[in-house]
Design an enzyme around this catalytic site. Structure first.
Site, PDB file in Angstrom:
ATOM      1  N   PHE A 131       0.755  -1.235   0.028  1.00  0.00           N
ATOM      2  CA  PHE A 131      -0.163   0.282  -0.157  1.00  0.00           C
ATOM      3  C   PHE A 131       1.276   1.083  -0.647  1.00  0.00           C
ATOM      4  CE2 PHE A 131      -2.832  -2.949   2.169  1.00  0.00           C
ATOM      5  CZ  PHE A 131      -4.317  -2.329   1.328  1.00  0.00           C
ATOM      6  N   ASP A 132       0.484   2.330  -0.818  1.00  0.00           N
ATOM      7  CA  ASP A 132       0.840   3.267  -0.591  1.00  0.00           C
ATOM      8  C   ASP A 132       0.232   4.158   0.448  1.00  0.00           C
ATOM      9  OD1 ASP A 132       1.193   6.314  -1.237  1.00  0.00           O
ATOM     10  OD2 ASP A 132      -0.601   6.386  -1.862  1.00  0.00           O
ATOM     11  N   CYS A 133       0.244   5.186   1.314  1.00  0.00           N
ATOM     12  CA  CYS A 133      -0.325   5.467   2.598  1.00  0.00           C
ATOM     13  C   CYS A 133      -1.820   6.599   2.237  1.00  0.00           C
ATOM     14  CB  CYS A 133       0.668   5.333   3.919  1.00  0.00           C
ATOM     15  SG  CYS A 133      -0.330   5.697   5.655  1.00  0.00           S
ATOM     16  N   TYR A 134      -1.011   7.319   2.509  1.00  0.00           N
ATOM     17  CA  TYR A 134      -0.894   9.011   2.215  1.00  0.00           C
ATOM     18  C   TYR A 134      -2.480   8.962   0.550  1.00  0.00           C
ATOM     19  CZ  TYR A 134       1.105   8.688   5.993  1.00  0.00           C
ATOM     20  OH  TYR A 134       1.266   8.690   7.573  1.00  0.00           O
TER      21      TYR A 134
ATOM     22  N   LYS B 188       9.529   7.986  -4.065  1.00  0.00           N
ATOM     23  CA  LYS B 188       8.211   7.873  -5.056  1.00  0.00           C
ATOM     24  C   LYS B 188       7.871   9.123  -5.974  1.00  0.00           C
ATOM     25  CE  LYS B 188       5.029   5.263  -2.679  1.00  0.00           C
ATOM     26  NZ  LYS B 188       3.800   5.084  -2.244  1.00  0.00           N
TER      27      LYS B 188
END
Length: 240
Positions: free
Chosen positions: A11-14, A151
């Protein structure tokens, strides 16, 4: 290709699990109140420009130390005088950014079926506050602070892939799950990862707090929320 084909979700979080756009708007409110006429999207798009540029220029800087520079650049662009305390306070605001309401429940459900991995552009201390809001134990957490770059740099995905054997995983076991086409799906395509787009901004125009990716990456699955992803998995099990 089915959701049940994978052993792990990265997962990306934000923007995906944490509502960073609402957090940004709240954290910038003392500044933007002094700039009449700015729309929400104008604020977010300006933030995206300055954040992306600063991440390229100082890839080793912790996110909590990078955000104050973004705040300073925004104030300059908008012709507002701010103090160093104002800038530093914004750098600490990540701890207050809210989780999307559906994120904790969806993660707790998905944890029963997948290993859960975080690949985030944040620093470890800031993420710890978000992790509390998400109410799940991730199997691995890889941050920009760990990696020394942000990223969409390929290096961040390479770092995660190099560590997968420690979790008993191979690249083909991973479904990379994120909102940002720019930060995640374009470089995720280059890394050869399957992609799941959580399209949180489906009802809004533009790309908000992320940069325009330029070209549309390959998307293997698309859902408008984490709740929809969890339901999609339930459907896949039923139709198995």
């Amino acid at each position: 290709m089915l959701l049940t084909d994978y052993k792990a979700l990265s997962f990306d979080c934000y923007g995906t699990l944490i509502d960073w756009e609402s957090g940004m708007i709240e954290g910038l409110s003392g500044l933007t109140a002094r700039v009449p006429g700015l729309s929400r999207n104008q604020i977010l798009e300006a933030h995206a420009r300055h954040e992306s540029a600063q991440q390229r220029q100082t890839p080793g800087k912790r996110y909590a130390e990078l955000l104050p520079i973004v705040y300073k650049r925004l104030a300059e662009e908008w012709g507002v005088t701010v103090s160093i305390d104002d800038c530093e306070a914004y750098g600490l605001s990540v701890r207050d950014w809210p989780a999307f309401p559906d994120s904790p429940g969806a993660l707790q459900y998905l944890k029963k079926y997948y290993k859960l991995i975080i690949l985030s552009n944040v620093d470890n201390r800031s993420f710890s506050f978000s992790n509390e809001k998400l109410q799940v134990d991730f199997d691995a957490i890889y941050t920009a602070e760990d990696i020394g770059s942000y990223k969409p740099a390929d290096r961040n995905f390479d770092y995660m892939l190099e560590h997968l054997p420690n979790l008993g995983l191979e690249p083909g076991d991973i479904l990379h799950t994120a909102e940002s086409l720019f930060h995640d799906h374009v470089p995720g395509n280059r890394a050869g990862l399957a992609s799941c787009w959580i399209y949180r901004r489906h009802a809004e125009e533009g790309f908000g707090a992320t940069m325009n990716p330029g070209t549309m990456p390959r998307i293997d699955f698309r859902f408008n929320s984490m709740a929809d992803l969890a339901k999609g998995h339930q459907d896949a099990l039923r139709n198995g």
